[in-house]
Design a protein around this motif. Structure first.
Motif, PDB file in Angstrom:
ATOM      1  N   ASP A   1       0.814  -1.212   0.000  1.00  0.00           N
ATOM      2  CA  ASP A   1       0.000   0.000   0.000  1.00  0.00           C
ATOM      3  C   ASP A   1       0.847   1.262   0.000  1.00  0.00           C
ATOM      4  OD1 ASP A   1      -2.722  -1.190   0.250  1.00  0.00           O
ATOM      5  OD2 ASP A   1      -1.896  -1.986   2.113  1.00  0.00           O
ATOM      6  N   ASN A   2       2.124   1.145   0.328  1.00  0.00           N
ATOM      7  CA  ASN A   2       3.037   2.294   0.322  1.00  0.00           C
ATOM      8  C   ASN A   2       3.692   2.514  -1.037  1.00  0.00           C
ATOM      9  OD1 ASN A   2       2.517   2.417   3.065  1.00  0.00           O
ATOM     10  ND2 ASN A   2       4.656   2.467   3.681  1.00  0.00           N
ATOM     11  N   GLU A   3       3.539   1.569  -1.935  1.00  0.00           N
ATOM     12  CA  GLU A   3       4.352   1.587  -3.154  1.00  0.00           C
ATOM     13  C   GLU A   3       3.980   2.689  -4.129  1.00  0.00           C
ATOM     14  OE1 GLU A   3       5.685  -3.117  -3.336  1.00  0.00           O
ATOM     15  OE2 GLU A   3       3.951  -2.464  -4.512  1.00  0.00           O
ATOM     16  N   TRP A   4       2.827   3.331  -3.958  1.00  0.00           N
ATOM     17  CA  TRP A   4       2.427   4.408  -4.870  1.00  0.00           C
ATOM     18  C   TRP A   4       3.417   5.574  -4.850  1.00  0.00           C
ATOM     19  CZ3 TRP A   4       1.515   9.367  -3.114  1.00  0.00           C
ATOM     20  CH2 TRP A   4       1.314   9.512  -1.741  1.00  0.00           C
ATOM     21  N   LEU A   5       4.156   5.711  -3.749  1.00  0.00           N
ATOM     22  CA  LEU A   5       5.083   6.829  -3.594  1.00  0.00           C
ATOM     23  C   LEU A   5       6.499   6.471  -4.054  1.00  0.00           C
ATOM     24  CD1 LEU A   5       5.038   9.754  -2.594  1.00  0.00           C
ATOM     25  CD2 LEU A   5       5.444   8.917  -0.274  1.00  0.00           C
ATOM     26  N   ILE A   6       6.701   5.235  -4.498  1.00  0.00           N
ATOM     27  CA  ILE A   6       8.025   4.757  -4.893  1.00  0.00           C
ATOM     28  C   ILE A   6       8.073   4.561  -6.403  1.00  0.00           C
ATOM     29  CG2 ILE A   6       9.674   2.850  -4.678  1.00  0.00           C
ATOM     30  CD1 ILE A   6       8.470   2.279  -1.915  1.00  0.00           C
ATOM     31  N   GLY A   7       9.152   4.994  -7.038  1.00  0.00           N
ATOM     32  CA  GLY A   7       9.295   4.755  -8.469  1.00  0.00           C
ATOM     33  C   GLY A   7      10.398   5.593  -9.085  1.00  0.00           C
ATOM     34  N   THR A   8      10.864   5.167 -10.242  1.00  0.00           N
ATOM     35  CA  THR A   8      11.903   5.893 -10.964  1.00  0.00           C
ATOM     36  C   THR A   8      11.423   7.301 -11.291  1.00  0.00           C
ATOM     37  OG1 THR A   8      12.699   3.819 -11.925  1.00  0.00           O
ATOM     38  CG2 THR A   8      13.373   5.866 -13.008  1.00  0.00           C
ATOM     39  N   GLY A   9      12.239   8.282 -10.953  1.00  0.00           N
ATOM     40  CA  GLY A   9      11.892   9.667 -11.207  1.00  0.00           C
ATOM     41  C   GLY A   9      11.104  10.320 -10.088  1.00  0.00           C
ATOM     42  N   LYS A  10      10.645   9.526  -9.134  1.00  0.00           N
ATOM     43  CA  LYS A  10       9.926  10.072  -7.991  1.00  0.00           C
ATOM     44  C   LYS A  10      10.920  10.408  -6.873  1.00  0.00           C
ATOM     45  CE  LYS A  10       5.477   7.765  -8.770  1.00  0.00           C
ATOM     46  NZ  LYS A  10       4.401   6.953  -8.139  1.00  0.00           N
TER      47      LYS A  10
END
Length: 336
Positions: A53-62
C-alpha cells in the motif's frame, strides 16, 4: 509467493511489560544499499496497510527513487505480516496478543535497520497516518541517526478526538455477535463492515461528500460508494489485527516512554532532524492545527499543508493532484 522478507526478533520485551515470543518483522526493500550506507529511506506502514500500500510513492523519477535510494518498508506489528494476533501461536493468539506501542514498533525497526543492514545514518523517514506517528517517533528516539523526517497526514500523538473515533471503530466491530470477545471462529464480517462505515465519515472531508467527489473514483451514488467500497474495505483483514493497530494508535504519543516520561514538548524539541510536516488541510483525524503546534516546538520543521478536499485520505495515493504535491515536496526536501 510472498514478496517480502522476515526478520526474526526473538523474544521481545514490550513497553507494556509483556514478552512477545518469537517476534518477527516483515519488511520489503527497494533499490540498493550503497557502499557508504547513506542512501537509506525508512517508510513505515499505516493502520490497515501493508508494504504494497506504500508503493504508490516509490518509483523511478519520484522522490523515493529506488535507483537512488535504498528504501525499507517495515510492516507494523499487528498488520497480519509482522507479528500479529492472526499469525502468533497460542497462548498469544487472537485476543491474547499483547498491547503494542508506537515506541515498540520503532525500536524494533531500528533493530532491523542497524543489526540486519549495519546502517548508522538514515537520509529520510517518511510515513502517512500511523506511519507518520512512527516517523515522528523515529525523529524523537534516534535524533543523531535520522537526517530528515517527513510525516504527512498524522500527528506526533493522538489527541482525544482521534481516540474517540478509533474507539468508535472498535465498538462497531465488537458489536457483531460473532465477535465472542475476540475468540471468534469466523471473521465478524458484519462488524468489519460497520467499522468501515464509521471510518467513512472521518477518512474524507465534508466537502468530499457534498461535492460528490467519490464519483471521481467511479461510484455513481453515495449508497454505491458506501456499500461497494467502505463496507468492503476491512473484510480482507483479521478483526483482532485491526484492533491491535487501533489500540496502538489510541496510545500513541512520542513522549510516552522512559526517555521523555510524558514530556511532549521536550520530545518535540529533541527532533533535530530537518522536518517536513504535511497535514491534509481538511483532515478530520489529524487537523492541521495540531501539526502546526508540533512544528512550532521542533527546531528545524517546515509546516506545509496539503490543500485538498480528500481529507485524511489526501495522503493515501488515491488522488493524483495530492500525490503529485506530496512527491514534489519530498523531492525538493531531499535536495535541501
Amino acid at each position: 509467493m510472498r514478496d517480502y522478507e522476515i526478520y526474526e526478533l526473538g523474544d521481545i520485551l514490550l513497553q507494556s511489560g509483556d514478552t512477545l515470543p518469537h517476534a518477527v518483522l516483515a519488511y520489503k526493500t527497494y533499490g540498493t544499499l550503497n557502499a557508504a550506507k547513506n542512501n537509506v529511506i525508512v517508510y513505515p506502514t499505516w493502520f490497515a496497510g501493508q508494504h504494497t500500500d506504500n508503493e504508490w510513492l516509490i518509483g523511478t523519477g519520484k522522490a523515493l527513487d529506488p535507483e537512488k535510494y535504498f528504501i525499507i518498508i517495515p510492516n507494523m506489528l499487528g498488520n497480519g505480516l509482522s507479528s500479529s494476533p492472526s499469525n502468533t501461536p497460542p497462548p498469544y493468539h487472537q485476543a491474547n496478543f499483547p498491547q503494542i506501542s508506537i515506541y515498540d514498533n520503532v525500536r524494533l525497526q531500528h533493530q532491523l535497520v542497524t543489526q540486519k543492514f549495519g546502517i548508522t545514518k538514515i537520509a529520510l523517514v517518511v510515513g502517512w497516518s500511523l506511519g507518520a506517528v512512527q516517523t515522528f517517533q523515529w525523529g524523537a528516539s534516534y535524533p543523531d541517526m535520522v537526517e530528515r523526517i517527513a510525516p504527512f497526514g498524522g500527528t506526533a500523538k493522538f489527541r482525544p478526538h482521534a481516540k474517540v473515533v478509533f474507539e468508535g471503530m472498535i465498538a462497531a466491530l465488537q458489536a457483531d455477535s460473532v465477535w465472542k470477545n475476540g475468540y471468534y471462529t469466523q471473521q465478524p464480517k458484519t462488524g468489519l463492515a460497520a467499522m468501515g462505515r464509521v471510518y467513512a465519515a472521518w477518512g474524507f472531508s465534508q466537502a468530499y461528500y457534498l461535492e460528490h467527489l467519490y464519483q471521481q473514483e467511479g461510484y455513481h451514488t453515495l449508497e454505491e460508494y458506501l456499500v461497494d467500497y467502505w463496507d468492503q474495505v476491512f473484510l480482507t483483514f483479521d478483526a483482532n489485527d485491526l484492533i491491535t493497530m487501533l489500540h496502538t494508535g489510541i496510545s500513541s504519543d512520542i513522549s510516552s516512554n522512559p526517555v521523555y516520561d510524558g514530556d511532549f514538548e521536550l520530545a518535540l524539541s529533541k527532533i533535530t532532524a530537518h522536518a517536513l510536516v504535511m497535514p491534509g488541510s481538511t483532515d478530520l483525524f489529524f487537523p492541521p492545527q495540531d501539526n502546526k503546534y508540533e512544528a512550532q516546538h521542533m527546531p528545524n520543521a517546515l509546516f506545509i499543508p496539503i490543500e485538498s478536499k480528500w481529507g485524511h485520505c489526501a495522503g493515501i495515493g488515491q488522488h493524483e493532484p495530492d500525490s503529485e504535491f506530496i512527491d514534489r515536496r519530498l523531492q525538493n526536501f531531499l535536495l535541501e
